[in-house]
Structures are given as C-alpha cells and as structure tokens.
Design a protein around this motif. Structure first.
Motif, PDB file in Angstrom:
ATOM      1  N   SER A  94      17.295  13.536  -6.372  1.00  0.00           N
ATOM      2  CA  SER A  94      18.088  13.410  -7.427  1.00  0.00           C
ATOM      3  C   SER A  94      19.581  13.435  -6.919  1.00  0.00           C
ATOM      4  O   SER A  94      19.837  14.483  -5.932  1.00  0.00           O
ATOM      5  CB  SER A  94      17.840  14.295  -8.728  1.00  0.00           C
TER       6      SER A  94
ATOM      7  N   ARG B 288      23.938  13.487  -8.774  1.00  0.00           N
ATOM      8  CA  ARG B 288      24.571  13.184  -9.739  1.00  0.00           C
ATOM      9  C   ARG B 288      26.170  12.889  -9.380  1.00  0.00           C
ATOM     10  O   ARG B 288      26.821  13.402  -8.471  1.00  0.00           O
ATOM     11  CB  ARG B 288      24.637  14.547 -10.740  1.00  0.00           C
TER      12      ARG B 288
ATOM     13  N   TYR C  48      29.489  10.231 -15.873  1.00  0.00           N
ATOM     14  CA  TYR C  48      28.584  10.803 -15.031  1.00  0.00           C
ATOM     15  C   TYR C  48      27.625   9.769 -14.735  1.00  0.00           C
ATOM     16  O   TYR C  48      27.111   8.816 -15.688  1.00  0.00           O
ATOM     17  CB  TYR C  48      27.989  11.993 -15.336  1.00  0.00           C
TER      18      TYR C  48
ATOM     19  N   GLN D 144      23.423  10.352 -13.660  1.00  0.00           N
ATOM     20  CA  GLN D 144      22.494  10.953 -12.878  1.00  0.00           C
ATOM     21  C   GLN D 144      21.430  10.062 -12.568  1.00  0.00           C
ATOM     22  O   GLN D 144      21.039   9.322 -13.196  1.00  0.00           O
ATOM     23  CB  GLN D 144      21.860  11.947 -14.183  1.00  0.00           C
TER      24      GLN D 144
ATOM     25  N   ASN E 247      17.768   9.846 -10.843  1.00  0.00           N
ATOM     26  CA  ASN E 247      16.769  10.507 -10.420  1.00  0.00           C
ATOM     27  C   ASN E 247      15.389   9.730  -9.665  1.00  0.00           C
ATOM     28  O   ASN E 247      15.587   8.462  -9.851  1.00  0.00           O
ATOM     29  CB  ASN E 247      15.859  11.180 -11.652  1.00  0.00           C
TER      30      ASN E 247
END
Length: 127
Positions: A17, A19, A82, A84, A86
C-alpha cells in the motif's frame, strides 16, 4: 498563484500500500473538485479518482480499474487530498498527478477540464 504539491510516491512490491497526498496553496479548496490522474510511460494520462467539492454534494468517483483498492479523501481545513492505494499491482506503476477543477459533475473524469495541476509523484510497483 495556485500550487499543488504531491507527496508519498515510491517503489513498493505488488500487494503493498501507499498513501499519496496533495497539498494545495492559494486555492479556494472547498470550491474545487480534487482529482488524481496517472500517466504510465507511452500511455495517455488517465483518470484515477476524484473527490467532489462539498457544494456539489461531496462524495467520490473512482476508475473501474481501482475500485475496491483505492480510496480518495480530502481535508478541507488543511487543503489536502489523499489517495490511499491498497493491493497495488504492477499495472498501477505511473506518475500520479493531483489536479483541481470546477467542472460540471458530468465532466469530472476528463483531464482537459482541470485547470490546476501538480508536478506529479512517481509510483512504481514491482512484481
């Protein structure tokens, strides 16, 4: 002068992951849709995700290729958006750009509707 500064890119193995963040300066942040686009070598820039401005209902839109893996969010007080990411895949490798627009909702996935752009942050996912 509007300035968008991305951060958070890097080199990670598949499945990991990351960010990304994008800090806006000199921008009426709440009045803008804030989006992420990406461009891989030899390919066109493509839409990844957008956070809809509060005055137009808020919420987000995601590209089908990242649905269920990526999430976009925004902090209006800090003027930061942001991304994110994953379960990264090698095909996610690209230069990721932050962008700001006041376009109609029907056009928020179109890169030519974005007036302000950051310099980009590189994301590389190894297999």
């Amino acid at each position: 002068q509007v300035h968008l500064a991305e951060a958070g890119g890097g080199l990670v193995p598949a499945g990991d992951s990351l960010r990304l963040s994008c800090k806006a300066s000199d921008l009426g942040f709440r009045n803008y849709h804030m989006a992420w686009f990406r461009q891989a070598p030899g390919k066109e820039r493509e839409f990844v995700a957008v956070s809809i401005r509060p005055g137009t209902g808020g919420g987000s839109r995601l590209a089908p290729s990242v649905e269920g893996r990526f999430t976009i969010s925004r902090d209006n007080a800090k003027k930061i958006v942001y991304l994110q990411m994953n379960t990264l895949k090698p095909e996610d490798t690209a230069l990721y750009y932050c962008a700001a627009s006041q376009a109609a909702l029907s056009a928020v996935r179109q890169s030519n509707m974005y007036r302000h752009w950051g310099q980009g942050t590189q994301v590389t996912v190894s297999s």
